[in-house]
Design a protein around this motif. Structure first.
Motif, mmCIF file in Angstrom:
data_model
loop_
_atom_site.group_PDB
_atom_site.id
_atom_site.type_symbol
_atom_site.label_atom_id
_atom_site.label_comp_id
_atom_site.label_asym_id
_atom_site.label_seq_id
_atom_site.Cartn_x
_atom_site.Cartn_y
_atom_site.Cartn_z
ATOM 1 N N ASP A 129 0.817 -1.277 0.002
ATOM 2 C CA ASP A 129 0.021 -0.085 0.078
ATOM 3 C C ASP A 129 0.805 1.408 -0.030
ATOM 4 O O ASP A 129 0.328 2.454 0.083
ATOM 5 C CB ASP A 129 -1.015 0.153 1.289
ATOM 6 C CG ASP A 129 -2.066 -1.001 1.099
ATOM 7 O OD1 ASP A 129 -2.302 -1.246 -0.158
ATOM 8 O OD2 ASP A 129 -2.476 -1.612 1.740
ATOM 9 N N LEU A 133 -13.923 -5.217 -2.239
ATOM 10 C CA LEU A 133 -12.798 -4.214 -1.683
ATOM 11 C C LEU A 133 -11.665 -4.185 -2.693
ATOM 12 O O LEU A 133 -11.186 -3.402 -2.822
ATOM 13 C CB LEU A 133 -12.610 -4.850 -0.210
ATOM 14 C CG LEU A 133 -11.846 -4.079 0.739
ATOM 15 C CD1 LEU A 133 -12.964 -2.995 1.012
ATOM 16 C CD2 LEU A 133 -11.744 -4.787 2.069
ATOM 17 N N ARG A 160 -12.493 -2.187 -5.687
ATOM 18 C CA ARG A 160 -12.225 -0.653 -5.546
ATOM 19 C C ARG A 160 -10.799 -0.325 -5.358
ATOM 20 O O ARG A 160 -10.340 0.771 -5.766
ATOM 21 C CB ARG A 160 -13.088 -0.291 -4.396
ATOM 22 C CG ARG A 160 -14.639 -0.469 -4.976
ATOM 23 C CD ARG A 160 -15.639 -0.182 -4.084
ATOM 24 N NE ARG A 160 -15.189 1.452 -4.092
ATOM 25 C CZ ARG A 160 -15.944 2.420 -3.049
ATOM 26 N NH1 ARG A 160 -16.969 1.859 -2.231
ATOM 27 N NH2 ARG A 160 -15.657 3.668 -3.079
ATOM 28 N N ARG A 161 -10.107 -1.237 -4.452
ATOM 29 C CA ARG A 161 -8.685 -0.795 -4.237
ATOM 30 C C ARG A 161 -8.002 -0.562 -5.347
ATOM 31 O O ARG A 161 -7.145 0.262 -5.588
ATOM 32 C CB ARG A 161 -8.152 -2.031 -3.028
ATOM 33 C CG ARG A 161 -6.679 -1.973 -2.989
ATOM 34 C CD ARG A 161 -6.120 -0.836 -2.473
ATOM 35 N NE ARG A 161 -4.838 -0.542 -2.319
ATOM 36 C CZ ARG A 161 -3.877 -0.384 -3.007
ATOM 37 N NH1 ARG A 161 -4.494 0.182 -4.197
ATOM 38 N NH2 ARG A 161 -2.542 -0.303 -2.912
ATOM 39 N N TYR A 162 -7.956 -1.350 -6.543
ATOM 40 C CA TYR A 162 -7.324 -1.407 -7.668
ATOM 41 C C TYR A 162 -7.726 -0.565 -8.581
ATOM 42 O O TYR A 162 -6.997 0.137 -9.268
ATOM 43 C CB TYR A 162 -6.845 -2.731 -8.126
ATOM 44 C CG TYR A 162 -5.960 -3.442 -7.049
ATOM 45 C CD1 TYR A 162 -4.310 -2.936 -6.982
ATOM 46 C CD2 TYR A 162 -6.104 -4.107 -6.111
ATOM 47 C CE1 TYR A 162 -3.672 -3.427 -6.104
ATOM 48 C CE2 TYR A 162 -5.138 -4.472 -5.054
ATOM 49 C CZ TYR A 162 -3.756 -4.243 -5.079
ATOM 50 O OH TYR A 162 -3.221 -4.670 -4.161
ATOM 51 N N THR A 174 -7.260 3.601 -4.853
ATOM 52 C CA THR A 174 -7.675 4.130 -3.320
ATOM 53 C C THR A 174 -7.031 3.423 -2.375
ATOM 54 O O THR A 174 -6.788 2.413 -2.488
ATOM 55 C CB THR A 174 -9.153 3.971 -3.098
ATOM 56 O OG1 THR A 174 -9.855 4.302 -4.622
ATOM 57 C CG2 THR A 174 -9.710 4.775 -2.154
ATOM 58 N N ASP A 175 -6.560 4.479 -1.434
ATOM 59 C CA ASP A 175 -5.681 3.739 -0.297
ATOM 60 C C ASP A 175 -6.925 3.170 0.829
ATOM 61 O O ASP A 175 -8.099 3.443 0.698
ATOM 62 C CB ASP A 175 -4.747 4.751 0.428
ATOM 63 C CG ASP A 175 -5.279 6.011 0.654
ATOM 64 O OD1 ASP A 175 -6.615 5.881 1.317
ATOM 65 O OD2 ASP A 175 -4.621 7.022 0.917
ATOM 66 N N ALA A 176 -6.217 2.453 1.572
ATOM 67 C CA ALA A 176 -7.171 1.763 2.791
ATOM 68 C C ALA A 176 -8.164 2.657 3.504
ATOM 69 O O ALA A 176 -9.201 2.704 3.624
ATOM 70 C CB ALA A 176 -6.577 1.211 3.649
ATOM 71 N N LEU A 214 -10.703 3.996 1.264
ATOM 72 C CA LEU A 214 -11.927 2.980 1.206
ATOM 73 C C LEU A 214 -12.687 3.130 2.414
ATOM 74 O O LEU A 214 -13.849 2.809 2.460
ATOM 75 C CB LEU A 214 -11.086 1.683 0.949
ATOM 76 C CG LEU A 214 -11.120 1.177 -0.542
ATOM 77 C CD1 LEU A 214 -10.312 0.104 -0.403
ATOM 78 C CD2 LEU A 214 -12.444 1.075 -1.150
ATOM 79 N N ARG A 237 -7.964 -2.929 6.152
ATOM 80 C CA ARG A 237 -6.486 -3.285 6.229
ATOM 81 C C ARG A 237 -6.495 -4.896 6.510
ATOM 82 O O ARG A 237 -5.927 -5.507 5.723
ATOM 83 C CB ARG A 237 -5.558 -2.524 7.212
ATOM 84 C CG ARG A 237 -5.129 -1.150 6.564
ATOM 85 C CD ARG A 237 -3.836 -0.732 7.213
ATOM 86 N NE ARG A 237 -3.626 0.713 6.624
ATOM 87 C CZ ARG A 237 -3.869 1.773 7.190
ATOM 88 N NH1 ARG A 237 -4.569 1.677 8.283
ATOM 89 N NH2 ARG A 237 -3.933 2.793 6.749
ATOM 90 N N LEU A 295 -8.154 -6.784 3.630
ATOM 91 C CA LEU A 295 -7.095 -6.731 2.297
ATOM 92 C C LEU A 295 -6.058 -7.871 2.444
ATOM 93 O O LEU A 295 -5.674 -8.586 1.777
ATOM 94 C CB LEU A 295 -6.691 -5.240 2.110
ATOM 95 C CG LEU A 295 -7.550 -4.434 1.296
ATOM 96 C CD1 LEU A 295 -6.906 -3.096 1.158
ATOM 97 C CD2 LEU A 295 -7.656 -4.912 -0.086
#
Lengths: 236, 176
Positions: A15, B127, B130-132, B136-138, B141, B153, B156
């Motif tokens: 991340d 999740l 959308r993350r990729y 977007t970071d945690a 999100l 987190r 993930l």
């Protein structure tokens, strides 16, 4: 290092949140543990491939378009440089180095020459500092989508920001465009959207949004104006 | 070999881009700079196409160029670098030559990945997508899903680990 701590550091690396101290801690484990090294490499490869599949600005077509843009820019730069070299060699043919230096010195004594030298120094400094600064965007990409305004069309708030909406496989992605004079001129086009648009630029995430630094905009040609004989006449 | 036309080179870029980008990431490039470095590698390959021996493995040659770019990048100051932290890159790039991402593997990895992700619970799948898809970071999100950042987190972590294990189950331990 226990499995939980390794997973935690791995996630922070994936991340982009790993601190230098954590990085050193992770590297120390990776150096001595081939299985964890392989696990990290597998994660890096997997989520890179997944990101290419999911994010429209990272698709194969966008990557190819970006590569072609860079190739075109490079070739234009080369032909400009070749032209300049030809001119310089033609202009200075037959001159001795001492005489050339004298001519430069004489030019610098004139106010225009001094101004020219100052601008060259300024540009050199600006380039130097630009090169030192961390770059904020990734590679150039091309995005095809709909021109929309965040206020008039998306109703996200009262601020009118031009954006591009891309719909792929049932998912909607919004790219918020960094302001520029050209985009200000086109605000009406975004407010009257959704309208087709293609832009070239560098995407970068900021504040939870995907921003796009636009370098080129392509709009479809306006519909042709009707000729006199095609006009619809209304009876008075 | 003559310099190919940009159109002729397009097919090579199309064929090798996914694997090359994955390879560059595995050498330790920061995710935001992977495409930039990969495009640079293709530009070098285009300019130096005359050095490529006909009949040789183009993908391997390309990965060699990319590896040199990454090694050059490693010499830059940390502030300007497009790579992860130096200590991590040292470990990854030392092994990079012996463990390249073979081009034919990309298609099978992608297929296995699609199968594994489709078998996830809907919430985890959403999740991950959308993350990729939105980069977007945690934290962001978590805000949009009205969850805590720690919960996002944690999900993930588990989801990524489950997908990796699932792929290993399908392709075998030595897929990379």
């Amino acid at each position: 290092m226990n499995a939980g701590r390794f997973e935690e550091l791995l996630e922070r690396l994936l991340d982009g949140e790993l601190t230098p101290v954590e990085g050193d801690e992770l590297a120390a484990v990776l150096r001595t543990d081939p299985a964890r090294r392989r696990e990290l490499r597998q994660h890096l490869v997997l989520w890179e491939l997944w990101s290419q599949q999911q994010a429209p600005e990272r698709s194969a077509a966008a990557f190819l378009a970006g590569w072609r843009t860079r190739l075109r820019a490079e070739r234009q730069g080369e032909s400009f440089l070749a032209g300049l070299k030809t001119r310089i060699s033609r202009d200075s043919a037959g001159e001795s180095p001492l005489r050339r230096l004298g001519a430069w010195w004489a030019a610098l004594q004139r106010p225009a020459g001094l101004a020219w030298a100052a601008s060259v120094a300024l540009v050199t400094c600006a380039t130097f500092f630009w090169l030192l600064a961390p770059h904020r965007a990734q590679a150039t990409t091309i995005v095809h989508g709909e021109a929309v305004c965040t206020a008039c069309v998306l109703h996200e708030g009262h601020t009118h920001t031009p954006a591009i909406r891309v719909q792929t496989d049932g998912a909607t992605h919004i790219y918020y465009l960094e302001s520029s004079p050209r985009l200000t001129e086109l605000q009406g086009y975004f407010c009257s959207g959704p309208n087709p648009i293609t832009v070239e630029g560098k995407p970068h995430p900021a504040g939870g949004r995907m921003m796009l630094d636009v370098s080129h905009i392509e709009l479809p040609p306006p519909p042709p104006k009707p000729n006199d004989d095609q006009r619809i006449l209304f009876p008075l | 070999m003559n310099t190919p036309s940009p159109n002729g080179f397009d097919d090579l870029v199309r064929e090798h881009q996914a694997g090359l980008r994955a390879y560059i990431r595995a050498l330790g490039a920061q995710d935001a700079w992977v495409d930039d470095l990969a495009q640079e590698a293709f530009l070098v390959a285009y300019r130096r196409h005359g050095h490529f021996e006909a009949g040789a493995d183009f993908g391997r040659w390309l990965r060699g160029i990319a590896r040199n770019l990454v090694l050059n990048e490693r010499r830059k100051s940390a502030r300007r670098s497009r790579l992860l932290q130096e200590s991590i890159v040292d470990v990854l790039s030392d092994e990079g030559e012996s463990a390249p991402v073979a081009q034919p593997a990309v298609a099978s990895v992608l297929q296995a990945m699609a199968d594994c992700v489709s078998g996830l619970p809907p919430r985890s799948r959403e999740l991950l997508e959308r993350r990729y898809a939105e980069s977007t970071d945690a934290t962001t999100l978590a805000r949009s899903l009205q969850l805590s950042a720690a919960a996002v987190r944690q999900t993930l972590v588990r989801t990524r680990a489950a997908v990796r294990r699932c792929i290993e189950g399908k392709l075998g331990e030595g897929w990379l």
